[in-house]
Design a protein around this motif. Sequence first.
Motif, short mmCIF file in Angstrom:
data_model
loop_
_atom_site.label_atom_id
_atom_site.label_comp_id
_atom_site.label_asym_id
_atom_site.label_seq_id
_atom_site.Cartn_x
_atom_site.Cartn_y
_atom_site.Cartn_z
N UNK A 66 5.56 -0.14 11.30
CA UNK A 66 6.21 0.34 10.10
C UNK A 66 5.42 1.47 9.48
N UNK A 67 6.08 2.25 8.62
CA UNK A 67 5.45 3.38 7.97
C UNK A 67 4.97 3.01 6.57
N UNK A 68 3.87 3.64 6.17
CA UNK A 68 3.39 3.59 4.79
C UNK A 68 3.69 4.94 4.17
N UNK A 69 4.39 4.94 3.04
CA UNK A 69 4.83 6.17 2.42
C UNK A 69 4.00 6.54 1.20
N UNK A 70 3.96 7.84 0.90
CA UNK A 70 3.48 8.31 -0.39
C UNK A 70 4.56 8.15 -1.44
N UNK A 71 4.23 8.51 -2.70
CA UNK A 71 5.20 8.38 -3.78
C UNK A 71 6.11 9.59 -3.89
N UNK A 98 5.34 12.02 2.44
CA UNK A 98 4.52 11.85 3.63
C UNK A 98 4.60 10.38 4.01
N UNK A 99 4.39 10.10 5.28
CA UNK A 99 4.39 8.73 5.77
C UNK A 99 3.38 8.64 6.91
N UNK A 100 2.64 7.55 6.94
CA UNK A 100 1.64 7.36 7.98
C UNK A 100 1.89 6.07 8.75
N UNK A 154 -6.92 5.84 2.55
CA UNK A 154 -8.22 5.21 2.79
C UNK A 154 -8.29 4.67 4.21
N UNK A 155 -7.15 4.61 4.87
CA UNK A 155 -7.09 4.10 6.25
C UNK A 155 -6.86 5.24 7.22
N UNK A 156 -7.23 5.01 8.47
CA UNK A 156 -6.97 5.97 9.54
C UNK A 156 -5.55 5.76 10.05
N UNK A 157 -4.84 6.88 10.22
CA UNK A 157 -3.49 6.81 10.75
C UNK A 157 -3.42 7.51 12.11
N UNK A 158 -2.56 7.03 12.97
CA UNK A 158 -2.36 7.63 14.28
C UNK A 158 -1.14 8.55 14.33
N UNK A 176 0.83 -1.21 0.00
CA UNK A 176 0.00 0.00 0.00
C UNK A 176 0.86 1.25 0.00
N UNK A 177 0.44 2.28 -0.74
CA UNK A 177 1.09 3.58 -0.67
C UNK A 177 0.02 4.65 -0.56
N UNK A 178 0.38 5.73 0.07
CA UNK A 178 -0.53 6.84 0.24
C UNK A 178 -0.63 7.64 -1.05
N UNK A 179 -1.74 8.36 -1.22
CA UNK A 179 -1.91 9.24 -2.37
C UNK A 179 -1.31 10.59 -2.04
#
Lengths: 112, 112
Positions: free
Chosen positions: A99-104, A89-91, A26-30, A2-5
């Motif tokens: 772990x972090x999910x990053x944007x492109x 950005x990273x969530x 699409x997911x909630x991040x803390x 998954x990557x963020x928009x």
Amino acid sequence: GQQLNQNPQSMFIQEGEDVSMNCTSSSIFNTWLWYKQDPGEGPVLLIALYKAGELTSNGRLTAQFGITRKDSFLNISASIPSDVGIYFCAGQEGGGADGLTFGKGTHLIIQP
Amino acid sequence: EAEVAQSPRYKITEKSQAVAFWCDPISGHATLYWYRQILGQGPELLVQFQDESVVDDSQLPKDRFSAERLKGVDSTLKIQPAELGDSAMYLCASSKGRFGYTFGSGTRLTVV
């Protein structure tokens, strides 16, 4: 994975202009984090956000944690040549050391 | 300022050879992460350690990749055999819970 928009993908601006970029999920991040990466280097942390609605500044940079917890924004005021680079950005979904999910990334280019 | 140390900075290896990367996290950071960043993309998590234990390796291609953090301090990521598609930047990061998420400068791997 998954990557963020993250938008925009690239920005061509004049020195002195303000810059805005955003990230949605699409997911909630803390936790929302904003990084800058120069060519051949690792990402460097700019701003960390830990609460929904939080607005945090670091010099000319200001970032906000969206109320819905599904988005974040980064603004750079009065851009200077050393602002050139790729901004990510990273969530983080969990409340712990996930772990972090990053944007492109947003590639910032400053025209003389 | 405390840093995450990684070596080597650059590595060129032939297809089917073995390659290893080393990471030394910030002192006191119990959580260590390995990420892979393909050119033009954001980093993606490969494996996460809490002290010496793996807590997330769901995205690690286990047929060829392995990671260890034997004493809960420094860590090694290995690829055997390397494939052309493994060419990327390999980034190590460490954190103290959800805080202080810091990346190293990375290892740029080129498989020929």
